[in-house]
Design a protein around this motif. Structure first.
Motif, PDB file in Angstrom:
ATOM      1  N   UNK A 185      36.433  25.400  33.022  1.00  0.00           N
ATOM      2  CA  UNK A 185      35.745  25.652  34.292  1.00  0.00           C
ATOM      3  C   UNK A 185      35.636  27.150  34.549  1.00  0.00           C
ATOM      4  N   UNK A 186      34.515  27.523  35.141  1.00  0.00           N
ATOM      5  CA  UNK A 186      34.311  28.907  35.536  1.00  0.00           C
ATOM      6  C   UNK A 186      33.352  28.956  36.720  1.00  0.00           C
ATOM      7  N   UNK A 187      33.425  30.044  37.458  1.00  0.00           N
ATOM      8  CA  UNK A 187      32.587  30.227  38.654  1.00  0.00           C
ATOM      9  C   UNK A 187      31.145  30.525  38.302  1.00  0.00           C
ATOM     10  N   UNK A 188      30.884  30.916  37.047  1.00  0.00           N
ATOM     11  CA  UNK A 188      29.553  31.375  36.637  1.00  0.00           C
ATOM     12  C   UNK A 188      28.808  30.272  35.904  1.00  0.00           C
ATOM     13  N   UNK A 189      27.498  30.359  35.892  1.00  0.00           N
ATOM     14  CA  UNK A 189      26.705  29.484  35.028  1.00  0.00           C
ATOM     15  C   UNK A 189      25.411  30.218  34.678  1.00  0.00           C
ATOM     16  N   UNK A 190      25.180  30.362  33.382  1.00  0.00           N
ATOM     17  CA  UNK A 190      23.948  30.976  32.877  1.00  0.00           C
ATOM     18  C   UNK A 190      23.452  30.134  31.711  1.00  0.00           C
ATOM     19  N   UNK A 191      22.195  30.306  31.388  1.00  0.00           N
ATOM     20  CA  UNK A 191      21.657  29.604  30.234  1.00  0.00           C
ATOM     21  C   UNK A 191      22.395  29.967  28.958  1.00  0.00           C
ATOM     22  N   UNK A 192      22.737  31.227  28.822  1.00  0.00           N
ATOM     23  CA  UNK A 192      23.442  31.693  27.621  1.00  0.00           C
ATOM     24  C   UNK A 192      24.812  31.033  27.502  1.00  0.00           C
ATOM     25  N   UNK A 193      25.541  30.936  28.619  1.00  0.00           N
ATOM     26  CA  UNK A 193      26.864  30.321  28.602  1.00  0.00           C
ATOM     27  C   UNK A 193      26.760  28.834  28.269  1.00  0.00           C
ATOM     28  N   UNK A 207      27.736  22.094  38.567  1.00  0.00           N
ATOM     29  CA  UNK A 207      28.284  21.621  39.832  1.00  0.00           C
ATOM     30  C   UNK A 207      27.873  22.577  40.940  1.00  0.00           C
ATOM     31  N   UNK A 208      27.874  22.132  42.194  1.00  0.00           N
ATOM     32  CA  UNK A 208      27.619  23.058  43.295  1.00  0.00           C
ATOM     33  C   UNK A 208      28.631  24.199  43.272  1.00  0.00           C
ATOM     34  N   UNK A 209      28.155  25.411  43.526  1.00  0.00           N
ATOM     35  CA  UNK A 209      29.023  26.575  43.478  1.00  0.00           C
ATOM     36  C   UNK A 209      29.816  26.776  44.763  1.00  0.00           C
ATOM     37  N   UNK A 210      30.758  27.690  44.697  1.00  0.00           N
ATOM     38  CA  UNK A 210      31.504  28.111  45.879  1.00  0.00           C
ATOM     39  C   UNK A 210      30.566  28.870  46.815  1.00  0.00           C
ATOM     40  N   UNK A 211      30.955  29.073  48.086  1.00  0.00           N
ATOM     41  CA  UNK A 211      30.108  29.832  48.999  1.00  0.00           C
ATOM     42  C   UNK A 211      29.639  31.148  48.371  1.00  0.00           C
ATOM     43  N   UNK A 212      28.332  31.384  48.472  1.00  0.00           N
ATOM     44  CA  UNK A 212      27.752  32.588  47.891  1.00  0.00           C
ATOM     45  C   UNK A 212      27.188  32.394  46.498  1.00  0.00           C
ATOM     46  N   UNK A 213      27.486  31.244  45.873  1.00  0.00           N
ATOM     47  CA  UNK A 213      26.950  30.942  44.545  1.00  0.00           C
ATOM     48  C   UNK A 213      26.342  29.538  44.569  1.00  0.00           C
ATOM     49  N   UNK A 214      25.156  29.398  44.000  1.00  0.00           N
ATOM     50  CA  UNK A 214      24.458  28.115  44.049  1.00  0.00           C
ATOM     51  C   UNK A 214      25.115  27.077  43.141  1.00  0.00           C
ATOM     52  N   UNK A 215      25.554  27.530  41.957  1.00  0.00           N
ATOM     53  CA  UNK A 215      26.095  26.592  40.975  1.00  0.00           C
ATOM     54  C   UNK A 215      27.303  27.181  40.259  1.00  0.00           C
ATOM     55  N   UNK A 216      28.096  26.304  39.639  1.00  0.00           N
ATOM     56  CA  UNK A 216      29.212  26.689  38.770  1.00  0.00           C
ATOM     57  C   UNK A 216      29.167  25.770  37.551  1.00  0.00           C
ATOM     58  N   UNK A 217      30.047  26.034  36.600  1.00  0.00           N
ATOM     59  CA  UNK A 217      30.032  25.277  35.341  1.00  0.00           C
ATOM     60  C   UNK A 217      31.352  24.578  35.088  1.00  0.00           C
ATOM     61  N   UNK A 218      31.247  23.330  34.643  1.00  0.00           N
ATOM     62  CA  UNK A 218      32.395  22.610  34.085  1.00  0.00           C
ATOM     63  C   UNK A 218      31.922  22.002  32.762  1.00  0.00           C
ATOM     64  N   UNK A 219      32.744  22.136  31.730  1.00  0.00           N
ATOM     65  CA  UNK A 219      32.382  21.616  30.413  1.00  0.00           C
ATOM     66  C   UNK A 219      33.575  20.903  29.808  1.00  0.00           C
ATOM     67  N   UNK A 220      33.295  19.879  29.015  1.00  0.00           N
ATOM     68  CA  UNK A 220      34.340  19.068  28.391  1.00  0.00           C
ATOM     69  C   UNK A 220      34.182  19.142  26.878  1.00  0.00           C
ATOM     70  N   UNK A 221      35.290  19.363  26.197  1.00  0.00           N
ATOM     71  CA  UNK A 221      35.283  19.494  24.742  1.00  0.00           C
ATOM     72  C   UNK A 221      35.202  18.116  24.098  1.00  0.00           C
TER      73      UNK A 221
END
Length: 222
Positions: A185-193, A207-221
């Motif tokens: 999990x991280x607060x950032x989400x970009x196409x590159x990531x 996922x919906x981001x924290x206040x001030x950010x529209x989205x965040x990322x969660x990924x599963x291995x």
């Protein structure tokens, strides 16, 4: 030099003058940490890996807020926690205490954390009976471990200020320490990531981001 800075939710963060960025969101340090790392990360990991110790690898210990909230939640819910954090530039004890994060966690946890912070930079310590902490004073690219973790908190400074922490190679290196089925999990989400994680077999979720950010990322291995 790190300067204490209030954020929009009333909690403090520190401004790192060397990097040129705050350790937490100016829209709310406490809100961001809870939303990204506790709600989207730790709670999800506990649901996936019930009835076991949760092992976390954090990239960027910083002020310790993510650890404190994680330890508080885990202790409250009787979940053992084994928490390893990487930090290339550890803060001084006085800087940690200046954040006033004692307001957000039980006194016993805060007192043990501040008492054992220096020791945790040298070895694994019990902050609470079932809440262990080790802060490894190193850069991510130099970190090696045979341990496989349930959950990664990726809390490096932003790509604008620390681009070397967001390359495909360093993301793959961090992800190599996750167990199959482990969560990133991280607060950032970009196409590159997203592409970097998908390329090494992760299922990526916006996922919906924290206040001030529209989205965040969660990924599963896989």
């Amino acid at each position: 030099m790190n300067v204490i800075t209030p954020t929009a939710d009333g909690s403090n963060t520190l401004y790192n003058e060397t990097i040129g960025e705050h350790y937490h969101s100016k829209h709310g340090a406490l809100q961001e940490s809870k939303h990204v790392f506790i709600d989207a990360g730790l709670k999800h990991a506990i649901a996936i890996f019930p009835a076991q110790e949760i092992s976390i690898l954090e990239v960027g210990f910083g002020t310790g807020l993510n650890f404190l909230l994680s330890a508080a939640y885990a202790a409250e819910n009787h979940v053992p926690l084994n928490y390893t954090s990487l930090e290339a530039f550890p803060l001084r004890s006085e800087e940690l205490e200046s954040t006033a994060y004692h307001k957000y966690v039980p006194a016993l946890l805060w007192d043990s954390f501040t008492l054992n912070y220096g020791k945790a930079l040298q070895q694994l310590v019990n902050i609470l009976p079932a809440q262990k902490l080790r802060i490894v004073h190193t850069y991510l690219h130099r970190y090696q471990s045979a341990q496989q973790f349930d959950l990664i908190y990726y809390d490096a400074f932003s790509v604008q200020h620390q681009p070397e922490m967001w390359t495909d190679e360093i993301i793959a290196h961090a992800a190599s320490f996750l167990k199959p089925g482990g969560i990133f999990v991280t607060y950032a989400i970009t196409g590159k990531l997203k592409r970097a994680l998908k390329a090494i077999g992760f299922t990526v979720e916006k996922l919906p981001g924290a206040p001030g950010k529209r989205e965040m990322l969660r990924a599963v291995k896989a």
